[in-house]
Motif scaffolding. Structure first.
Motif: not given
Length: 273
Positions: A148-153, A190-194, A199-201
């Motif tokens: 979740x934290x990685x930009x390429x995760x 926390x990262x301000x990301x989507x 939901x896929x989980x």
């Protein structure tokens, strides 16, 4: 380790050959160099070249009587440690192995899970009777947080982890998946990301109520409402309506109020909120 395994194999064969008609103690006394090899292995640091292993293989000092079952188990542990070293030659600290304390053994199993060596991790946990649930939860926390934290995760890595780890009981499994979903959402927020990929989980959750709560967490209130409709739980429906009100989902509110008007007259007017 290969040398230790060879010595133990010889000792095991000699004890087995002398087992018939003899007690374990008699076998030990008559096996000469083989027993000496086992004792030397357990009390020396030759296996790792580190004096802290002088407490012995496994979880304590060498028992007063060395019998066939003890040698067989030690052989299994040595063999697994060889596999661990081959699978992760540089990724496990030198003071972390299968011969030390319970914490050390758990650390090895957890690192194997995180690195994707699922079959080997399962064998380690089974042989040493390690806490499967705790280790799977700890590993899932690490995997989810890192991805979740990685930009390429990717959520795909988390899905692969869930599909590969040892299966747990239904309650423990749903708790683990729900926790993973929650971690993904929190980290992305926390990262301000989507965070919607969480939901896929949901499809990995078995219990309907847990699925409904997960849909609410991911913002899929329509799916949550459908589950609540099937269960007919009024409090669940009212809970979803509160969320729909907060998020301004007017179309969904119309459906919820229409359902309540039919099944619980008065509730659609908000007198039970």
């Amino acid at each position: 380790l290969q040398n230790a395994y060879a010595h133990l194999s010889v000792a095991h064969k000699q004890l087995t050959g002398r087992r018939k008609g003899l007690s374990d103690k008699q076998e030990l006394g008559s096996s000469g160099d083989a027993a000496s090899d086992v004792t030397s292995l357990a009390v020396s640091s030759d296996v790792h070249g580190d004096s802290h292993h002088s407490e012995g293989l496994g979880s304590g000092a060498l028992p007063s009587e060395v019998n066939e079952s003890h040698i067989r188990r030690t052989l299994q542990i040595v063999r697994l440690q060889i596999f661990v070293c081959e699978a992760m030659p540089t990724d496990i600290p030198l003071d972390c192995d299968l011969f030390g304390s319970l914490a050390s053994q758990c650390e090895v199993a957890e690192r194997l899970l995180v690195a994707g060596h699922f079959d080997l991790a399962q064998r380690v946990m089974d042989l040493l009777d390690l806490p499967h649930i705790e280790l799977c939860v700890r590993a899932s926390n690490q995997i989810t947080t890192a991805e979740a934290r990685s930009s390429t995760g990717s959520i795909a890595q988390v899905m692969h982890f869930l599909e590969s780890i040892p299966k747990l009981g239904p309650v423990e499994w749903d708790s683990l998946v729900s926790n993973v979903i929650n971690i993904w959402i929190l980290e992305k927020n926390d990262l301000g990301a989507d965070p919607s990929a969480a939901g896929k989980l949901i499809r990995y959750i078995h219990d309907d109520r847990c699925q409904m709560d997960a849909h609410v967490l991911t913002g899929n209130l329509q799916a949550a409402f459908q589950i609540a409709q099937r269960s007919g739980d009024l409090q669940d429906i009212l809970h979803i309506r509160r969320w729909a009100t907060r998020l301004g989902e007017q179309e969904l509110l119309k459906h919820i109020n229409a359902f309540l008007a039919y099944t619980a007259p008065g509730a659609e007017k908000g007198d039970r909120i």
